[in-house]
Design a protein around this motif. Sequence first.
Motif, PDB file in Angstrom:
ATOM      1  N   LEU A   1       0.824  -1.214   0.000  1.00 11.94           N
ATOM      2  CA  LEU A   1       0.000   0.000   0.000  1.00 11.94           C
ATOM      3  C   LEU A   1       0.853   1.257   0.000  1.00 11.94           C
ATOM      4  O   LEU A   1       0.492   2.267  -0.618  1.00 11.94           O
ATOM      5  CB  LEU A   1      -0.924  -0.011   1.223  1.00 11.94           C
ATOM      6  CG  LEU A   1      -1.996  -1.106   1.264  1.00 11.94           C
ATOM      7  CD1 LEU A   1      -2.768  -1.042   2.574  1.00 11.94           C
ATOM      8  CD2 LEU A   1      -2.949  -0.975   0.088  1.00 11.94           C
ATOM      9  N   VAL A   2       1.991   1.205   0.695  1.00 13.27           N
ATOM     10  CA  VAL A   2       2.856   2.383   0.772  1.00 13.27           C
ATOM     11  C   VAL A   2       3.411   2.747  -0.597  1.00 13.27           C
ATOM     12  O   VAL A   2       3.506   3.936  -0.959  1.00 13.27           O
ATOM     13  CB  VAL A   2       3.999   2.143   1.781  1.00 13.27           C
ATOM     14  CG1 VAL A   2       5.053   3.241   1.691  1.00 13.27           C
ATOM     15  CG2 VAL A   2       3.437   2.073   3.197  1.00 13.27           C
ATOM     16  N   VAL A   3       3.774   1.737  -1.372  1.00 10.55           N
ATOM     17  CA  VAL A   3       4.348   2.011  -2.701  1.00 10.55           C
ATOM     18  C   VAL A   3       3.266   2.380  -3.709  1.00 10.55           C
ATOM     19  O   VAL A   3       3.590   2.734  -4.853  1.00 10.55           O
ATOM     20  CB  VAL A   3       5.145   0.797  -3.204  1.00 10.55           C
ATOM     21  CG1 VAL A   3       6.309   0.494  -2.277  1.00 10.55           C
ATOM     22  CG2 VAL A   3       4.257  -0.432  -3.335  1.00 10.55           C
ATOM     23  N   ASN A   4       2.011   2.313  -3.307  1.00  7.23           N
ATOM     24  CA  ASN A   4       0.893   2.731  -4.166  1.00  7.23           C
ATOM     25  C   ASN A   4      -0.007   3.679  -3.367  1.00  7.23           C
ATOM     26  O   ASN A   4      -1.034   3.265  -2.815  1.00  7.23           O
ATOM     27  CB  ASN A   4       0.085   1.523  -4.648  1.00  7.23           C
ATOM     28  CG  ASN A   4       0.882   0.627  -5.566  1.00  7.23           C
ATOM     29  OD1 ASN A   4       0.941   0.824  -6.772  1.00  7.23           O
ATOM     30  ND2 ASN A   4       1.512  -0.388  -4.983  1.00  7.23           N
ATOM     31  N   PRO A   5       0.363   4.953  -3.261  1.00 11.77           N
ATOM     32  CA  PRO A   5      -0.379   5.895  -2.414  1.00 11.77           C
ATOM     33  C   PRO A   5      -1.855   6.021  -2.788  1.00 11.77           C
ATOM     34  O   PRO A   5      -2.694   6.282  -1.919  1.00 11.77           O
ATOM     35  CB  PRO A   5       0.361   7.224  -2.627  1.00 11.77           C
ATOM     36  CG  PRO A   5       1.720   6.830  -3.120  1.00 11.77           C
ATOM     37  CD  PRO A   5       1.518   5.583  -3.912  1.00 11.77           C
ATOM     38  N   SER A   6      -2.196   5.857  -4.071  1.00 15.92           N
ATOM     39  CA  SER A   6      -3.597   5.981  -4.466  1.00 15.92           C
ATOM     40  C   SER A   6      -4.468   4.926  -3.796  1.00 15.92           C
ATOM     41  O   SER A   6      -5.639   5.180  -3.479  1.00 15.92           O
ATOM     42  CB  SER A   6      -3.725   5.870  -5.988  1.00 15.92           C
ATOM     43  OG  SER A   6      -3.224   4.622  -6.444  1.00 15.92           O
ATOM     44  N   SER A   7      -3.918   3.740  -3.558  1.00 21.76           N
ATOM     45  CA  SER A   7      -4.684   2.690  -2.898  1.00 21.76           C
ATOM     46  C   SER A   7      -4.983   3.056  -1.449  1.00 21.76           C
ATOM     47  O   SER A   7      -6.054   2.731  -0.926  1.00 21.76           O
ATOM     48  CB  SER A   7      -3.921   1.363  -2.965  1.00 21.76           C
ATOM     49  OG  SER A   7      -2.663   1.473  -2.307  1.00 21.76           O
TER      50      SER A   7
ATOM     51  N   PHE B   1      -5.490   6.081  -0.391  1.00 19.61           N
ATOM     52  CA  PHE B   1      -6.581   7.067  -0.458  1.00 19.61           C
ATOM     53  C   PHE B   1      -7.929   6.373  -0.636  1.00 19.61           C
ATOM     54  O   PHE B   1      -8.912   6.728   0.022  1.00 19.61           O
ATOM     55  CB  PHE B   1      -6.313   8.034  -1.616  1.00 19.61           C
ATOM     56  CG  PHE B   1      -7.391   9.055  -1.811  1.00 19.61           C
ATOM     57  CD1 PHE B   1      -7.529  10.116  -0.934  1.00 19.61           C
ATOM     58  CD2 PHE B   1      -8.280   8.947  -2.877  1.00 19.61           C
ATOM     59  CE1 PHE B   1      -8.533  11.060  -1.112  1.00 19.61           C
ATOM     60  CE2 PHE B   1      -9.276   9.884  -3.062  1.00 19.61           C
ATOM     61  CZ  PHE B   1      -9.407  10.942  -2.167  1.00 19.61           C
ATOM     62  N   VAL B   2      -7.976   5.356  -1.497  1.00 26.90           N
ATOM     63  CA  VAL B   2      -9.232   4.630  -1.729  1.00 26.90           C
ATOM     64  C   VAL B   2      -9.675   3.914  -0.454  1.00 26.90           C
ATOM     65  O   VAL B   2     -10.845   3.985  -0.052  1.00 26.90           O
ATOM     66  CB  VAL B   2      -9.068   3.627  -2.883  1.00 26.90           C
ATOM     67  CG1 VAL B   2     -10.306   2.742  -3.008  1.00 26.90           C
ATOM     68  CG2 VAL B   2      -8.827   4.367  -4.194  1.00 26.90           C
ATOM     69  N   LEU B   3      -8.763   3.224   0.193  1.00 25.36           N
ATOM     70  CA  LEU B   3      -9.107   2.507   1.419  1.00 25.36           C
ATOM     71  C   LEU B   3      -9.512   3.481   2.527  1.00 25.36           C
ATOM     72  O   LEU B   3     -10.391   3.170   3.340  1.00 25.36           O
ATOM     73  CB  LEU B   3      -7.928   1.651   1.879  1.00 25.36           C
ATOM     74  CG  LEU B   3      -7.592   0.444   1.002  1.00 25.36           C
ATOM     75  CD1 LEU B   3      -6.378  -0.299   1.563  1.00 25.36           C
ATOM     76  CD2 LEU B   3      -8.782  -0.514   0.921  1.00 25.36           C
ATOM     77  N   ALA B   4      -8.891   4.655   2.558  1.00 24.98           N
ATOM     78  CA  ALA B   4      -9.262   5.656   3.567  1.00 24.98           C
ATOM     79  C   ALA B   4     -10.687   6.150   3.341  1.00 24.98           C
ATOM     80  O   ALA B   4     -11.454   6.348   4.308  1.00 24.98           O
ATOM     81  CB  ALA B   4      -8.282   6.825   3.521  1.00 24.98           C
TER      82      ALA B   4
ATOM     83  N   THR C   1     -17.211  -3.051  -2.239  1.00 21.69           N
ATOM     84  CA  THR C   1     -16.683  -4.083  -3.127  1.00 21.69           C
ATOM     85  C   THR C   1     -16.400  -3.535  -4.511  1.00 21.69           C
ATOM     86  O   THR C   1     -15.337  -3.796  -5.104  1.00 21.69           O
ATOM     87  CB  THR C   1     -17.669  -5.256  -3.222  1.00 21.69           C
ATOM     88  OG1 THR C   1     -17.928  -5.779  -1.901  1.00 21.69           O
ATOM     89  CG2 THR C   1     -17.129  -6.359  -4.104  1.00 21.69           C
ATOM     90  N   VAL C   2     -17.337  -2.762  -5.060  1.00 21.37           N
ATOM     91  CA  VAL C   2     -17.158  -2.187  -6.400  1.00 21.37           C
ATOM     92  C   VAL C   2     -15.969  -1.226  -6.416  1.00 21.37           C
ATOM     93  O   VAL C   2     -15.132  -1.255  -7.339  1.00 21.37           O
ATOM     94  CB  VAL C   2     -18.449  -1.469  -6.847  1.00 21.37           C
ATOM     95  CG1 VAL C   2     -18.201  -0.673  -8.124  1.00 21.37           C
ATOM     96  CG2 VAL C   2     -19.571  -2.472  -7.050  1.00 21.37           C
ATOM     97  N   VAL C   3     -15.862  -0.364  -5.402  1.00 20.98           N
ATOM     98  CA  VAL C   3     -14.773   0.611  -5.359  1.00 20.98           C
ATOM     99  C   VAL C   3     -13.420  -0.086  -5.262  1.00 20.98           C
ATOM    100  O   VAL C   3     -12.462   0.269  -5.967  1.00 20.98           O
ATOM    101  CB  VAL C   3     -14.973   1.582  -4.175  1.00 20.98           C
ATOM    102  CG1 VAL C   3     -13.733   2.447  -3.974  1.00 20.98           C
ATOM    103  CG2 VAL C   3     -16.189   2.461  -4.415  1.00 20.98           C
ATOM    104  N   ILE C   4     -13.327  -1.092  -4.394  1.00 21.89           N
ATOM    105  CA  ILE C   4     -12.048  -1.778  -4.205  1.00 21.89           C
ATOM    106  C   ILE C   4     -11.643  -2.549  -5.454  1.00 21.89           C
ATOM    107  O   ILE C   4     -10.471  -2.571  -5.844  1.00 21.89           O
ATOM    108  CB  ILE C   4     -12.135  -2.710  -2.978  1.00 21.89           C
ATOM    109  CG1 ILE C   4     -12.219  -1.875  -1.701  1.00 21.89           C
ATOM    110  CG2 ILE C   4     -10.934  -3.646  -2.916  1.00 21.89           C
ATOM    111  CD1 ILE C   4     -12.394  -2.701  -0.447  1.00 21.89           C
ATOM    112  N   ILE C   5     -12.617  -3.171  -6.132  1.00 23.14           N
ATOM    113  CA  ILE C   5     -12.291  -3.964  -7.323  1.00 23.14           C
ATOM    114  C   ILE C   5     -11.878  -3.068  -8.489  1.00 23.14           C
ATOM    115  O   ILE C   5     -10.835  -3.275  -9.119  1.00 23.14           O
ATOM    116  CB  ILE C   5     -13.487  -4.856  -7.713  1.00 23.14           C
ATOM    117  CG1 ILE C   5     -13.683  -5.961  -6.668  1.00 23.14           C
ATOM    118  CG2 ILE C   5     -13.266  -5.470  -9.088  1.00 23.14           C
ATOM    119  CD1 ILE C   5     -14.888  -6.841  -6.936  1.00 23.14           C
TER     120      ILE C   5
ATOM    121  N   VAL D   1      -7.334  -1.838  -6.102  1.00 26.12           N
ATOM    122  CA  VAL D   1      -6.850  -2.173  -4.771  1.00 26.12           C
ATOM    123  C   VAL D   1      -6.970  -3.675  -4.511  1.00 26.12           C
ATOM    124  O   VAL D   1      -6.101  -4.281  -3.878  1.00 26.12           O
ATOM    125  CB  VAL D   1      -7.626  -1.377  -3.703  1.00 26.12           C
ATOM    126  CG1 VAL D   1      -7.192  -1.783  -2.300  1.00 26.12           C
ATOM    127  CG2 VAL D   1      -7.405   0.110  -3.894  1.00 26.12           C
ATOM    128  N   ALA D   2      -8.032  -4.293  -5.039  1.00 28.59           N
ATOM    129  CA  ALA D   2      -8.232  -5.726  -4.810  1.00 28.59           C
ATOM    130  C   ALA D   2      -7.092  -6.543  -5.410  1.00 28.59           C
ATOM    131  O   ALA D   2      -6.549  -7.438  -4.762  1.00 28.59           O
ATOM    132  CB  ALA D   2      -9.571  -6.165  -5.399  1.00 28.59           C
TER     133      ALA D   2
END
Length: 214
Positions: free
Chosen positions: A106-112, A114-117, A155-159, A163-164
């Motif tokens: 997650l650290v090497v992909n900052p956008s992920s 943001f999505v999880l937050a 589920t839709v946002v993560i997929i 991020v999934a």
Amino acid sequence: MEPVGVAGNPGATTVVPSAVAGTATAPVTGIASSPPPSAARVVFARGQEIVRTALWNQRPWAEMVDRSAFAKPESLNEATGRIRKNLSYFRINYGILMFAVLALSLVVNPSSIFVLALVLAGWTYLYVVRKEALIVFGRTFTEREVLLSMTGISTVVIIFSGVASLLLTAGVIGCALIAAHGAFKVPDDLFLDDQEASGGFLSFLGPATASAVP
């Protein structure tokens, strides 16, 4: 009530309220009880308990990476047996290792992050901050509808945000590292008592025991 004589007329009596009967009973006030803890505080306290228990019960990392205890397994059955024993013995260390791999991905992909937050913020608002029924465009949603809707949206946002797939790749890498370590680490010098041997890989998520407190 007690009869008493009247001055100047000994035969006459009058009734006056008794001192005891006229005494008013003081109201009994109940003991003030403290309000129940909020859901956020309960979740936070439970998380602290799990982390403290895990850190206290982890095996020494020096023992885990001792190079003198590594050897190539002679067969697939031997490798499987080693993995099973090492999973029971190093389960907390493996859990920390898996978490570290996921966190690094997650650290090497900052956008992920943001999505999880955003997803976490939505769940926190709906089940920690919100105190009243959810009303959208004049329609009141039941708790079941809120849960199903939030689960579907998450589920839709993560997929579709990728991020999934990122978490899946990190999980595969973590499992591969754990399997490799478990297969090559000779567990002959590892001993488990009955209580530890009966615990699963995530047994530290259960209620804390007395041994978890230093």
